[in-house]
Design a protein around this motif. Structure first.
Motif, PDB file in Angstrom:
ATOM      1  N   LYS A   1      73.577  49.120 -13.280  1.00 31.38           N
ATOM      2  CA  LYS A   1      73.852  50.414 -13.921  1.00 31.38           C
ATOM      3  C   LYS A   1      75.062  51.092 -13.283  1.00 31.38           C
ATOM      4  CE  LYS A   1      69.250  51.313 -15.725  1.00 31.38           C
ATOM      5  NZ  LYS A   1      68.030  52.128 -15.645  1.00 31.38           N
ATOM      6  N   GLN A   2      75.169  51.022 -11.958  1.00 29.35           N
ATOM      7  CA  GLN A   2      76.336  51.594 -11.268  1.00 29.35           C
ATOM      8  C   GLN A   2      77.611  50.845 -11.669  1.00 29.35           C
ATOM      9  OE1 GLN A   2      75.273  51.289  -7.118  1.00 29.35           O
ATOM     10  NE2 GLN A   2      74.609  53.411  -7.062  1.00 29.35           N
ATOM     11  N   THR A   3      77.525  49.535 -11.726  1.00 31.21           N
ATOM     12  CA  THR A   3      78.678  48.717 -12.099  1.00 31.21           C
ATOM     13  C   THR A   3      79.090  49.010 -13.543  1.00 31.21           C
ATOM     14  OG1 THR A   3      77.971  47.003 -10.553  1.00 31.21           O
ATOM     15  CG2 THR A   3      79.545  46.348 -12.261  1.00 31.21           C
ATOM     16  N   ALA A   4      78.101  49.160 -14.423  1.00 34.67           N
ATOM     17  CA  ALA A   4      78.385  49.461 -15.833  1.00 34.67           C
ATOM     18  C   ALA A   4      79.091  50.809 -15.983  1.00 34.67           C
ATOM     19  CB  ALA A   4      77.092  49.441 -16.645  1.00 34.67           C
TER      20      ALA A   4
ATOM     21  N   GLY B   1      65.261  41.683  -5.720  1.00 34.37           N
ATOM     22  CA  GLY B   1      64.312  42.313  -6.624  1.00 34.37           C
ATOM     23  C   GLY B   1      64.970  42.840  -7.882  1.00 34.37           C
ATOM     24  N   LYS B   2      64.221  42.743  -8.971  1.00 29.43           N
ATOM     25  CA  LYS B   2      64.722  43.144 -10.289  1.00 29.43           C
ATOM     26  C   LYS B   2      65.173  44.603 -10.313  1.00 29.43           C
ATOM     27  CE  LYS B   2      63.362  43.010 -15.156  1.00 29.43           C
ATOM     28  NZ  LYS B   2      62.344  42.495 -16.110  1.00 29.43           N
ATOM     29  N   GLU B   3      64.388  45.509  -9.721  1.00 34.74           N
ATOM     30  CA  GLU B   3      64.742  46.932  -9.749  1.00 34.74           C
ATOM     31  C   GLU B   3      66.068  47.204  -9.041  1.00 34.74           C
ATOM     32  OE1 GLU B   3      61.732  49.753  -8.666  1.00 34.74           O
ATOM     33  OE2 GLU B   3      60.181  48.602  -9.714  1.00 34.74           O
ATOM     34  N   ASN B   4      66.268  46.581  -7.869  1.00 33.34           N
ATOM     35  CA  ASN B   4      67.521  46.774  -7.129  1.00 33.34           C
ATOM     36  C   ASN B   4      68.715  46.223  -7.896  1.00 33.34           C
ATOM     37  OD1 ASN B   4      66.393  48.078  -4.901  1.00 33.34           O
ATOM     38  ND2 ASN B   4      65.891  46.144  -3.916  1.00 33.34           N
ATOM     39  N   ILE B   5      68.514  45.105  -8.547  1.00 30.70           N
ATOM     40  CA  ILE B   5      69.613  44.501  -9.313  1.00 30.70           C
ATOM     41  C   ILE B   5      69.951  45.357 -10.527  1.00 30.70           C
ATOM     42  CG2 ILE B   5      70.226  42.511 -10.749  1.00 30.70           C
ATOM     43  CD1 ILE B   5      68.843  40.799  -8.544  1.00 30.70           C
TER      44      ILE B   5
ATOM     45  N   PRO C   1      65.535  41.583 -19.565  1.00 32.90           N
ATOM     46  CA  PRO C   1      64.255  40.904 -19.797  1.00 32.90           C
ATOM     47  C   PRO C   1      64.192  39.499 -19.163  1.00 32.90           C
ATOM     48  CG  PRO C   1      65.123  41.798 -21.852  1.00 32.90           C
ATOM     49  CD  PRO C   1      66.209  41.918 -20.827  1.00 32.90           C
ATOM     50  N   PHE C   2      65.335  38.968 -18.772  1.00 32.39           N
ATOM     51  CA  PHE C   2      65.390  37.605 -18.258  1.00 32.39           C
ATOM     52  C   PHE C   2      65.565  37.539 -16.741  1.00 32.39           C
ATOM     53  CE2 PHE C   2      66.990  37.805 -22.593  1.00 32.39           C
ATOM     54  CZ  PHE C   2      66.069  36.984 -23.218  1.00 32.39           C
ATOM     55  N   LEU C   3      65.402  38.681 -16.069  1.00 28.87           N
ATOM     56  CA  LEU C   3      65.474  38.725 -14.615  1.00 28.87           C
ATOM     57  C   LEU C   3      64.059  38.601 -14.055  1.00 28.87           C
ATOM     58  CD1 LEU C   3      67.952  41.727 -14.100  1.00 28.87           C
ATOM     59  CD2 LEU C   3      68.505  39.293 -14.327  1.00 28.87           C
ATOM     60  N   LYS C   4      63.845  37.634 -13.191  1.00 29.06           N
ATOM     61  CA  LYS C   4      62.554  37.459 -12.516  1.00 29.06           C
ATOM     62  C   LYS C   4      62.328  38.647 -11.578  1.00 29.06           C
ATOM     63  CE  LYS C   4      59.268  34.308 -11.739  1.00 29.06           C
ATOM     64  NZ  LYS C   4      58.588  33.502 -12.684  1.00 29.06           N
ATOM     65  N   GLU C   5      61.086  39.071 -11.376  1.00 29.74           N
ATOM     66  CA  GLU C   5      60.790  40.232 -10.532  1.00 29.74           C
ATOM     67  C   GLU C   5      61.350  40.079  -9.122  1.00 29.74           C
ATOM     68  OE1 GLU C   5      59.632  43.261 -11.284  1.00 29.74           O
ATOM     69  OE2 GLU C   5      59.532  42.631 -13.373  1.00 29.74           O
ATOM     70  N   ASP C   6      61.301  38.860  -8.563  1.00 31.64           N
ATOM     71  CA  ASP C   6      61.757  38.636  -7.183  1.00 31.64           C
ATOM     72  C   ASP C   6      63.140  37.977  -7.117  1.00 31.64           C
ATOM     73  OD1 ASP C   6      60.923  36.183  -8.127  1.00 31.64           O
ATOM     74  OD2 ASP C   6      59.761  35.654  -6.341  1.00 31.64           O
TER      75      ASP C   6
END
Length: 119
Positions: A49-52, A40-44, A22-27
């Protein structure tokens, strides 16, 4: 949800990624210096998720050694040790620099990771 910039940064550095979404800015931009840059938030979130998944496949031991805070930045320095079947498979020393906007959203992350060579 009242969580400080410091708590957000520590959570991300310690692999508690979902807590920070929730604390990641979209860009947002996350640069893992010398390795990769995610924009970008989606790529991060996808990379998190892969790292987790990797973190869940091993015993992950995170240690925070130092934290420096200012008005819009938090620096977290620490280590991450990964074990499988009781044996160390990886050890990383890291320093993460987080930049926040005035809404306490992360706009940039710079991660400096040094992998310890096997002896």
């Amino acid at each position: 949800m009242n969580i400080s910039q410091k708590e957000i940064a520590i959570a991300f550095s310690n692999g508690e990624f979902e807590r920070t979404y929730p604390f990641l800015k979209e860009d947002i931009v996350w640069e893992i210096v010398g390795e990769n840059t995610f924009k970008g938030k989606e790529n991060i979130i996808s990379n998190c998720k892969q790292t987790a998944e990797y973190f869940n496949s091993v015993e992950a031991i995170f240690k925070t050694e130092d934290i420096v805070t200012s008005t819009d930045r938090v620096i977290v320095r620490g280590t991450a040790e990964f074990k499988k079947e009781g044996k160390r498979v990886n050890f990383i020393k890291a320093c993460d620099v987080y930049e926040f906007d005035d809404e306490d959203k992360i706009i940039n992350i710079y991660s400096y990771c040094i992998q310890e060579q096997s002896k």
